[in-house]
Design a protein around this motif. Sequence first.
Motif, PDB file in Angstrom:
ATOM      1  N   LEU A  95       0.839  -1.191   0.000  1.00  0.00           N
ATOM      2  CA  LEU A  95       0.000   0.000   0.000  1.00  0.00           C
ATOM      3  C   LEU A  95       0.878   1.245   0.000  1.00  0.00           C
ATOM      4  O   LEU A  95       1.897   1.299   0.698  1.00  0.00           O
ATOM      5  N   ALA A 218       1.000  -4.910   2.584  1.00  0.00           N
ATOM      6  CA  ALA A 218      -0.420  -4.871   2.920  1.00  0.00           C
ATOM      7  C   ALA A 218      -0.784  -5.700   4.150  1.00  0.00           C
ATOM      8  O   ALA A 218      -1.757  -5.382   4.842  1.00  0.00           O
ATOM      9  N   GLU A 237      -2.629   0.987  -4.174  1.00  0.00           N
ATOM     10  CA  GLU A 237      -1.837  -0.202  -3.896  1.00  0.00           C
ATOM     11  C   GLU A 237      -0.987  -0.558  -5.107  1.00  0.00           C
ATOM     12  O   GLU A 237      -1.210  -0.065  -6.213  1.00  0.00           O
TER      13      GLU A 237
END
Length: 243
Positions: A95, A218, A237
């Motif tokens: 991310l 993530a 992302e």
Amino acid sequence: MIDIELAGFRAWPAAEEINDRGIVLRRSAGYTKRANSANLIQSVQGDFPARVRECEQYFELNKLPCIFRLPAFCEHSRFDEYLNSLDYRVVDRSLVMTRELNASVGNLVPDNIALERLNVREWLEHFYRLSENSLDKQTAHIEILERISDPVCPMLLLRDGSPVACGLGVLSDSVFGVFDVVTNQQWRNKGYGAALVKSLLNWACEQGADKSYLQVVADNQAALKLYESLGYELAYEYWYRVK
């Protein structure tokens, strides 16, 4: 979002970087996928097999594995499916998080805590000790750090004189990237990481930054919780594909 991507390239400079019709080829002695991958900054057009072969040949020539990095702000679905058909598997879904910066983010530090700004070589020694990482990539790591042409802030946090946490920030124009934040395992979840990042952000504000970004894997729930508590929100992302 492309401004964050380009700031990230500047903040983590590769030994070589070539923009080939929207695919940015980056290599840097194999240290980190970020600096050794084919980065798709716009939708891939044309002959997919030919584009993949060009990337594979580039990395083969440089004796590196071919790794693709796909940020979600571009439309990559067809190219992503093609890579999947070639057995390039998804790894390290990550991310990019951002937050706006004010005049100060606040940082009330206890009396037994000190913060020091170091040069990159001094900082790197502490980074490897605190993270307990292998030293085999240290040479390639320092080469990346010493290539940074933008203002850089390598920060160390000490508790009662002993190093506890460290992190590094790079200011590209008015965009501030935060990298390599680590707290020694025995001192985690005690607020030292937050104090360190706030100190980096305060330095960035003093230098005129108006936005900060960072990248986090993530599934790193502890890091996500920390960064969300500091006001960072998801921007987009990205993921890697490795054969």
